[in-house]
Motif scaffolding. Structure first.
Motif, PDB file in Angstrom:
ATOM      1  N   UNK A   1      -4.599   9.643  -2.222  1.00  0.00           N
ATOM      2  CA  UNK A   1      -4.269   8.803  -2.589  1.00  0.00           C
ATOM      3  C   UNK A   1      -3.819   7.477  -1.715  1.00  0.00           C
ATOM      4  N   UNK A   2      -5.320   6.951  -2.046  1.00  0.00           N
ATOM      5  CA  UNK A   2      -3.860   5.567  -1.687  1.00  0.00           C
ATOM      6  C   UNK A   2      -4.264   4.204  -3.240  1.00  0.00           C
ATOM      7  N   UNK A   3      -3.053   3.249  -3.045  1.00  0.00           N
ATOM      8  CA  UNK A   3      -2.446   2.688  -4.536  1.00  0.00           C
ATOM      9  C   UNK A   3      -2.390   1.182  -3.459  1.00  0.00           C
ATOM     10  N   UNK A   4      -3.127   0.309  -4.314  1.00  0.00           N
ATOM     11  CA  UNK A   4      -2.904  -0.541  -3.657  1.00  0.00           C
ATOM     12  C   UNK A   4      -2.136  -1.925  -4.811  1.00  0.00           C
ATOM     13  N   UNK A   5      -0.974  -2.676  -4.114  1.00  0.00           N
ATOM     14  CA  UNK A   5      -0.385  -3.540  -5.373  1.00  0.00           C
ATOM     15  C   UNK A   5      -0.714  -5.020  -4.891  1.00  0.00           C
ATOM     16  N   UNK A   6      -1.322  -6.078  -5.646  1.00  0.00           N
ATOM     17  CA  UNK A   6      -1.398  -7.125  -5.224  1.00  0.00           C
ATOM     18  C   UNK A   6      -1.617  -8.405  -6.126  1.00  0.00           C
TER      19      UNK A   6
ATOM     20  N   UNK B   1     -10.375  -3.982  -6.794  1.00  0.00           N
ATOM     21  CA  UNK B   1     -10.594  -3.278  -5.768  1.00  0.00           C
ATOM     22  C   UNK B   1     -11.507  -2.087  -5.104  1.00  0.00           C
ATOM     23  N   UNK B   2     -11.971  -2.497  -3.867  1.00  0.00           N
ATOM     24  CA  UNK B   2     -12.946  -1.416  -3.779  1.00  0.00           C
ATOM     25  C   UNK B   2     -12.733  -0.805  -1.956  1.00  0.00           C
ATOM     26  N   UNK B   3     -12.771   0.139  -1.776  1.00  0.00           N
ATOM     27  CA  UNK B   3     -12.563   0.681  -0.550  1.00  0.00           C
ATOM     28  C   UNK B   3     -14.400   1.017   0.169  1.00  0.00           C
TER      29      UNK B   3
ATOM     30  N   UNK C   1      -5.472   9.717   6.407  1.00  0.00           N
ATOM     31  CA  UNK C   1      -4.326   9.311   5.435  1.00  0.00           C
ATOM     32  C   UNK C   1      -2.950  10.044   6.052  1.00  0.00           C
ATOM     33  N   UNK C   2      -3.579  10.841   7.417  1.00  0.00           N
ATOM     34  CA  UNK C   2      -2.381  11.656   7.682  1.00  0.00           C
ATOM     35  C   UNK C   2      -1.540  10.400   8.880  1.00  0.00           C
ATOM     36  N   UNK C   3      -2.121   9.794   9.368  1.00  0.00           N
ATOM     37  CA  UNK C   3      -2.431   8.932  10.398  1.00  0.00           C
ATOM     38  C   UNK C   3      -0.945   7.937   9.881  1.00  0.00           C
ATOM     39  N   UNK C   4      -1.392   8.012   8.474  1.00  0.00           N
ATOM     40  CA  UNK C   4      -0.518   6.398   7.650  1.00  0.00           C
ATOM     41  C   UNK C   4       0.505   7.498   7.266  1.00  0.00           C
ATOM     42  N   UNK C   5       0.531   8.761   6.868  1.00  0.00           N
ATOM     43  CA  UNK C   5       1.818   9.423   6.553  1.00  0.00           C
ATOM     44  C   UNK C   5       2.837   9.618   7.935  1.00  0.00           C
ATOM     45  N   UNK C   6       2.211   9.024   9.526  1.00  0.00           N
ATOM     46  CA  UNK C   6       3.322   9.754  10.214  1.00  0.00           C
ATOM     47  C   UNK C   6       3.461   8.429  11.420  1.00  0.00           C
TER      48      UNK C   6
ATOM     49  N   UNK D   1       0.835  -1.284   0.446  1.00  0.00           N
ATOM     50  CA  UNK D   1      -0.083  -0.282   0.172  1.00  0.00           C
ATOM     51  C   UNK D   1       0.705   1.602   0.109  1.00  0.00           C
ATOM     52  N   UNK D   2       0.542   2.295  -0.909  1.00  0.00           N
ATOM     53  CA  UNK D   2       1.154   3.917  -0.869  1.00  0.00           C
ATOM     54  C   UNK D   2       0.325   4.547  -0.838  1.00  0.00           C
ATOM     55  N   UNK D   3       0.455   5.630  -0.025  1.00  0.00           N
ATOM     56  CA  UNK D   3      -0.670   6.373   0.072  1.00  0.00           C
ATOM     57  C   UNK D   3       0.087   7.828   0.021  1.00  0.00           C
ATOM     58  N   UNK D   4      -0.436   8.333  -0.846  1.00  0.00           N
ATOM     59  CA  UNK D   4      -0.028  10.790  -0.227  1.00  0.00           C
ATOM     60  C   UNK D   4      -1.101  10.853  -0.674  1.00  0.00           C
ATOM     61  N   UNK D   5      -0.834  11.815   0.505  1.00  0.00           N
ATOM     62  CA  UNK D   5      -1.726  12.850   0.437  1.00  0.00           C
ATOM     63  C   UNK D   5      -1.312  14.442   0.885  1.00  0.00           C
ATOM     64  N   UNK D   6      -2.114  15.145   0.991  1.00  0.00           N
ATOM     65  CA  UNK D   6      -2.663  16.769   0.714  1.00  0.00           C
ATOM     66  C   UNK D   6      -2.912  17.191   1.491  1.00  0.00           C
ATOM     67  N   UNK D   7      -3.713  18.660   1.029  1.00  0.00           N
ATOM     68  CA  UNK D   7      -4.879  19.222   1.928  1.00  0.00           C
ATOM     69  C   UNK D   7      -5.150  18.835   1.139  1.00  0.00           C
ATOM     70  N   UNK D   8      -5.789  18.706  -0.297  1.00  0.00           N
ATOM     71  CA  UNK D   8      -6.360  18.980  -1.463  1.00  0.00           C
ATOM     72  C   UNK D   8      -7.271  17.431  -0.924  1.00  0.00           C
TER      73      UNK D   8
END
Length: 132
Positions: free
Chosen positions: A83-88, A107-109, A126-131, A73-80
């Protein structure tokens, strides 16, 4: 005109009328036969469609997922937004009789219990994942 000529003319008229009536009945029964043939043709078309669906159901591919590997899982987050990217990479086996072509997995969230503002809940998540 003699009596014999009149009898022959009368007999000819009677035979002509009988032939006309017989022709009318023949036309009526021919028309009914064409209608019945059309009904049978339509029923045959429906039966063919049902048979084709049954054949497809019997020969279709049935995939069973055996395992899912290489997950990330890769996560990108900003003020807007975030984005969660899943690879499987699923490993699957075809249990059906047909050939499985162009297999794709999606896959759906689903955000459950996000409260009155689901967008803010996703941003906080998303901010919790970034931290970490």
């Amino acid at each position: 005109m003699s009596t014999i000529d009149r009898v022959i003319a009368l007999i000819s008229l009677v035979f002509a009328m009988i032939a006309a009536i017989a022709g009318g009945f023949s036309a009526f029964y021919a028309w009914r036969a064409v209608g019945e043939a059309h009904i049978q043709s339509m029923a045959s078309t429906k039966q063919t469609a049902i048979a084709q669906d049954a054949l497809f159901s019997q020969t279709r591919p049935w995939l069973k997922i055996l395992s899912i590997t290489d997950t990330s899982i890769s996560i990108y987050s900003d003020e807007i937004g975030s984005v969660f990217k899943f690879n499987a990479h699923p490993a699957y086996k075809n249990l059906g009789l047909g050939l499985a072509e162009d297999v794709q997995f999606f896959a759906k969230i689903y955000v459950i219990g996000a409260g009155p503002d689901p967008r803010q809940a996703c941003k906080n998540f998303a901010k919790n994942f970034d931290s970490e």
